[in-house]
Motif scaffolding. Structure first.
Motif, PDB file in Angstrom:
ATOM      1  N   LYS A 140      73.159  64.564  28.760  1.00 17.46           N
ATOM      2  CA  LYS A 140      72.364  63.389  29.125  1.00 17.46           C
ATOM      3  C   LYS A 140      72.363  63.104  30.624  1.00 17.46           C
ATOM      4  O   LYS A 140      71.444  62.483  31.132  1.00 17.46           O
ATOM      5  CB  LYS A 140      72.788  62.163  28.334  1.00 17.46           C
ATOM      6  N   ASN A 141      73.362  63.572  31.328  1.00 18.44           N
ATOM      7  CA  ASN A 141      73.408  63.340  32.774  1.00 18.44           C
ATOM      8  C   ASN A 141      72.687  64.421  33.566  1.00 18.44           C
ATOM      9  O   ASN A 141      72.690  64.396  34.789  1.00 18.44           O
ATOM     10  CB  ASN A 141      74.859  63.203  33.227  1.00 18.44           C
ATOM     11  N   GLN A 164      65.770  58.873  34.472  1.00 17.00           N
ATOM     12  CA  GLN A 164      66.856  58.700  33.509  1.00 17.00           C
ATOM     13  C   GLN A 164      66.680  57.428  32.703  1.00 17.00           C
ATOM     14  O   GLN A 164      66.981  57.409  31.504  1.00 17.00           O
ATOM     15  CB  GLN A 164      68.209  58.662  34.225  1.00 17.00           C
TER      16      GLN A 164
END
Length: 148
Positions: free
Chosen positions: A84-85, A91
């Motif tokens: 996810k990063n 984002q």
């Protein structure tokens, strides 16, 4: 027209972005087609993308109560805590979107299971790597529910 999302900048107009997102296939994806072809070659007949079953399974055996989902790694959050990063831009859009997809998958599983369904989910890479094993699992589930 340029739309700003947080720190990043979208190079498409909202209408262009909308069209791009709508063009993403949610039916008849490569992984779905591969798995369906394998099942068909085994003489296993199914319905596809049933709107009558909660969650709209990709492959469904209504009479046997077996629902099959072919989940792409990107949209369904494979290895999410590590990946996810990796988003370099937007984002604030992508992380909640994919996390909501993951929540929805859990909700669909719980709902179907509470109604007596067997729910099978396969990652795209799993289908590509070992389609026979995936089809074997589906075949076992269908045969198991024939006896019920």
């Amino acid at each position: 027209m340029t739309t700003f999302y947080g720190e990043g900048m979208d190079k498409h107009t909202p209408e262009q972005r909308r069209r791009n997102m709508q063009a993403i296939k949610n039916k008849d994806s490569k992984i779905e087609l591969m798995l369906r072809k394998e099942l068909w070659s085994r003489g296993i007949r199914y319905q596809k993308n049933s709107n009558k079953v909660f969650g709209h399974p990709d492959i469904v055996f209504v009479g046997k109560k077996v629902a099959v989902f072919c989940d792409s790694e990107f949209w369904h959050g494979y290895d999410w805590e590590n990946r996810k990063n990796n988003f370099k831009s937007h984002q604030e859009f992508w992380i909640p979107k994919i996390e909501r997809n993951m929540e929805r998958d859990i909700e669909v599983n719980k709902q179907l299971q509470s109604e007596g369904w067997i729910v099978l989910r396969f990652w795209g890479k799993e289908i590509k790597k070992d389609i026979q094993s995936c089809a074997d699992k589906i075949e076992r589930a269908v045969k198991l529910n024939e006896k019920i």
